[in-house]
Design an enzyme around this catalytic site. Structure first.
Site, PDB file in Angstrom:
ATOM      1  N   ALA A  70       0.868  -1.178   0.000  1.00 56.81           N
ATOM      2  CA  ALA A  70       0.000   0.000   0.000  1.00 56.81           C
ATOM      3  C   ALA A  70       0.903   1.226   0.000  1.00 56.81           C
ATOM      4  O   ALA A  70       2.052   1.170   0.451  1.00 56.81           O
ATOM      5  CB  ALA A  70      -0.881  -0.001   1.237  1.00 56.81           C
ATOM      6  N   GLY A 115       0.676  -5.056   0.960  1.00 61.54           N
ATOM      7  CA  GLY A 115      -0.514  -5.114   0.112  1.00 61.54           C
ATOM      8  C   GLY A 115      -0.249  -5.750  -1.243  1.00 61.54           C
ATOM      9  O   GLY A 115      -1.175  -6.260  -1.883  1.00 61.54           O
ATOM     10  N   GLU A 118      -0.620  -9.352  -0.639  1.00 64.38           N
ATOM     11  CA  GLU A 118      -2.051  -9.592  -0.413  1.00 64.38           C
ATOM     12  C   GLU A 118      -2.828  -9.583  -1.733  1.00 64.38           C
ATOM     13  O   GLU A 118      -3.729 -10.396  -1.942  1.00 64.38           O
ATOM     14  CB  GLU A 118      -2.606  -8.547   0.564  1.00 64.38           C
ATOM     15  N   GLU A 138       4.432  -5.086   7.311  1.00 64.16           N
ATOM     16  CA  GLU A 138       3.617  -4.029   7.935  1.00 64.16           C
ATOM     17  C   GLU A 138       4.007  -3.716   9.372  1.00 64.16           C
ATOM     18  O   GLU A 138       3.895  -2.574   9.815  1.00 64.16           O
ATOM     19  CB  GLU A 138       2.122  -4.402   7.886  1.00 64.16           C
TER      20      GLU A 138
HETATM   21  C1  HXC Z   1       4.905   4.350  -1.285  1.00 61.65           C
HETATM   22  C2  HXC Z   1       6.801   3.419  -2.153  1.00 61.65           C
HETATM   23  C3  HXC Z   1       6.469   2.161  -1.589  1.00 61.65           C
HETATM   24  C4  HXC Z   1       5.263   2.071  -0.835  1.00 61.65           C
HETATM   25  C5  HXC Z   1       8.323   1.965  -2.656  1.00 61.65           C
HETATM   26  N1  HXC Z   1       7.945   3.240  -2.804  1.00 61.65           N
HETATM   27  N2  HXC Z   1       7.450   1.285  -1.922  1.00 61.65           N
HETATM   28  N3  HXC Z   1       6.015   4.498  -1.995  1.00 61.65           N
HETATM   29  N4  HXC Z   1       4.534   3.197  -0.718  1.00 61.65           N
HETATM   30  N5  HXC Z   1       4.854   0.947  -0.292  1.00 61.65           N
HETATM   31  C6  HXC Z   1       8.623   4.310  -3.545  1.00 61.65           C
HETATM   32  C7  HXC Z   1       9.824   4.849  -2.794  1.00 61.65           C
HETATM   33  O1  HXC Z   1       9.425   5.809  -1.833  1.00 61.65           O
HETATM   34  C8  HXC Z   1      10.615   5.465  -3.928  1.00 61.65           C
HETATM   35  O2  HXC Z   1      10.010   6.692  -4.300  1.00 61.65           O
HETATM   36  C9  HXC Z   1      10.380   4.501  -5.070  1.00 61.65           C
HETATM   37  O3  HXC Z   1       9.169   3.808  -4.750  1.00 61.65           O
HETATM   38  C10 HXC Z   1      11.487   3.464  -5.208  1.00 61.65           C
HETATM   39  O4  HXC Z   1      11.654   2.788  -3.991  1.00 61.65           O
HETATM   40  P1  HXC Z   1      13.046   2.706  -3.191  1.00 61.65           P
HETATM   41  O5  HXC Z   1      12.734   2.484  -1.754  1.00 61.65           O
HETATM   42  O6  HXC Z   1      13.911   3.869  -3.521  1.00 61.65           O
HETATM   43  O7  HXC Z   1      13.689   1.395  -3.842  1.00 61.65           O
HETATM   44  P2  HXC Z   1      14.718   0.374  -3.164  1.00 61.65           P
HETATM   45  O8  HXC Z   1      15.731   1.111  -2.358  1.00 61.65           O
HETATM   46  O9  HXC Z   1      15.191  -0.509  -4.273  1.00 61.65           O
HETATM   47  O10 HXC Z   1      13.850  -0.482  -2.143  1.00 61.65           O
HETATM   48  C11 HXC Z   1      12.786  -1.301  -2.626  1.00 61.65           C
HETATM   49  C12 HXC Z   1      11.881  -1.753  -1.421  1.00 61.65           C
HETATM   50  C13 HXC Z   1      11.476  -0.511  -0.631  1.00 61.65           C
HETATM   51  C14 HXC Z   1      12.683  -2.721  -0.537  1.00 61.65           C
HETATM   52  C15 HXC Z   1      10.707  -2.489  -2.005  1.00 61.65           C
HETATM   53  O11 HXC Z   1      10.919   0.457  -1.530  1.00 61.65           O
HETATM   54  C16 HXC Z   1      10.452  -0.780   0.443  1.00 61.65           C
HETATM   55  O12 HXC Z   1      10.808  -1.328   1.508  1.00 61.65           O
HETATM   56  N6  HXC Z   1       9.215  -0.362   0.213  1.00 61.65           N
HETATM   57  C17 HXC Z   1       8.170  -0.430   1.206  1.00 61.65           C
HETATM   58  C18 HXC Z   1       7.698  -1.836   1.381  1.00 61.65           C
HETATM   59  C19 HXC Z   1       6.599  -1.931   2.450  1.00 61.65           C
HETATM   60  O13 HXC Z   1       6.844  -1.583   3.630  1.00 61.65           O
HETATM   61  N7  HXC Z   1       5.404  -2.349   2.045  1.00 61.65           N
HETATM   62  C20 HXC Z   1       4.276  -2.455   2.948  1.00 61.65           C
HETATM   63  C21 HXC Z   1       3.490  -1.185   2.923  1.00 61.65           C
HETATM   64  S1  HXC Z   1       2.162  -1.244   4.098  1.00 61.65           S
HETATM   65  P3  HXC Z   1      10.848   8.034  -4.482  1.00 61.65           P
HETATM   66  O14 HXC Z   1       9.819   9.064  -4.784  1.00 61.65           O
HETATM   67  O15 HXC Z   1      11.585   8.268  -3.172  1.00 61.65           O
HETATM   68  O16 HXC Z   1      11.771   7.719  -5.623  1.00 61.65           O
HETATM   69  C22 HXC Z   1       0.993  -2.166   3.362  1.00 61.65           C
HETATM   70  C23 HXC Z   1      -0.312  -2.288   4.128  1.00 61.65           C
HETATM   71  C24 HXC Z   1      -1.387  -2.977   3.324  1.00 61.65           C
HETATM   72  O17 HXC Z   1       1.149  -2.693   2.300  1.00 61.65           O
HETATM   73  C25 HXC Z   1      -2.742  -2.777   3.948  1.00 61.65           C
HETATM   74  C26 HXC Z   1      -3.306  -1.399   3.820  1.00 61.65           C
HETATM   75  C27 HXC Z   1      -4.724  -1.290   4.296  1.00 61.65           C
END
Ligand code: HXC
Length: 264
Positions: A70, A115, A118, A138
């Site tokens: 998400a 997400g 999911e 998460e």
């Molecule tokens: C918003 C995201 C994102 C996310 C990546 N990006 N994941 N933006 N939400 N979930 C964006 C980054 O901010 C960045 O934008 C660009 O995508 C590239 O990502 P990087 O982090 O620079 O890439 P990298 O260093 O290669 O790392 C990849 C990654 C990392 C390991 C996948 O991006 C990451 O850990 N992402 C978050 C993963 C996560 O925590 N997912 C769960 C979310 S909570 P910019 O603009 O800076 O270039 C969830 C809840 C679901 O899913 C239920 C909801 C109701």
């Protein structure tokens, strides 16, 4: 037909490929993507313009991620009620995808996190490239899976492994995902989408009535006592004897030729 900004559609030989297309954000799911995923399910559902698809492939653009979760930026200032509604929006979309009559294959090449995992689990099964990484991170953000992950992951890999993945927030690679039954098959990263399309084409060649009937019975049976599930199977099995495809399939076997299914 609604205009889509975050999804693309490609249709060929009975296979519709739906691609989440926000590669600069690793295809993160904001409100718009969730609404469009729901609308995509309407296009593919019984009354939609893509209802004739035999198989759907769900994937992510950019070659780095299926979906990295998400959209964290979209969630940063949410109130409790907004958080609940954001979760509900995703549930609505994913439930609609899960309920589609035809098989849906999630093609994961890269990150399927939070997400994103999911979403992949709302498909019938997941095919992964060797470069894929899976996780429910998460808890690192102070929340829990909110698009059905606590439920679907536990059903898919068993409660103990699901708890471990969710409590640690750790990522696993494609080989481990295969070992625990999270993905159905792993393919080399090079040529991954072609390999997925080949598998989808194999399913598309089968009798659509039998395949969709199997899907209906498997899904409907998952959450009921086994006797009721087996009764649904008997009814669905019997019903297929009213189809031309059933006679064609059995005749083709006896005549030592390939069946030509018509979906009737
Ligand atoms: C918003 C995201 C994102 C996310 C990546 N990006 N994941 N933006 N939400 N979930 C964006 C980054 O901010 C960045 O934008 C660009 O995508 C590239 O990502 P990087 O982090 O620079 O890439 P990298 O260093 O290669 O790392 C990849 C990654 C990392 C390991 C996948 O991006 C990451 O850990 N992402 C978050 C993963 C996560 O925590 N997912 C769960 C979310 S909570 P910019 O603009 O800076 O270039 C969830 C809840 C679901 O899913 C239920 C909801 C109701």
């Amino acid at each position: 037909m609604a205009d889509f900004e975050t999804l693309t559609f490609e249709s060929a030989d009975g296979i519709v490929t739906v691609t989440v297309n926000r590669p600069q954000k690793l295809n993160a799911l904001n409100e718009q993507v969730q609404r469009e995923l729901w609308a995509a399910a309407q296009r593919l559902g019984p009354d939609g313009d893509l209802a004739g698809a035999a198989v759907v492939i769900l994937t992510g653009a950019g070659g780095k991620a299926f979906v990295a979760g998400a959209d964290i930026k979209a969630m940063i200032d949410m109130t409790a009620i907004q958080g609940r509604d954001f979760s509900a929006l995703g549930h609505r979309a994913f439930d609609a995808i899960e309920a589609l009559p035809m098989p849906v294959i999630a093609a994961v090449d890269g990150f399927a996190l939070g997400g994103g995992l999911e979403l992949a689990m709302s498909a019938d099964f997941i095919y992964a490239s060797q470069a894929s990484r899976f996780g429910q991170p998460e808890v690192n953000l102070g929340v829990i899976p909110g698009y059905g992950g606590t439920q679907r992951l536990a059903r898919l890999v068993g409660p103990a492994k699901a708890r471990e993945l969710i409590y640690t927030g750790e990522m696993i690679d494609a080989a481990e995902a295969l070992r625990i039954g999270l993905v159905a098959q792993v393919f080399p990263t090079e040529g991954f989408m072609a390999a997925v399309r080949e598998r989808a084409a194999l399913i598309a060649k089968r009798g659509a009535l039998a395949v969709t009937s199997a899907k209906r019975v498997i899904n409907a049976g998952l959450d009921v006592p086994i006797e009721r599930g087996c009764e649904m199977e008997r009814q669905a099995f019997g019903l297929l004897f009213g189809t031309e495809d059933r006679r064609e399939g059995m005749s083709a076997f006896l005549e030592r030729r390939d069946p030509q299914f018509k979906g009737r």
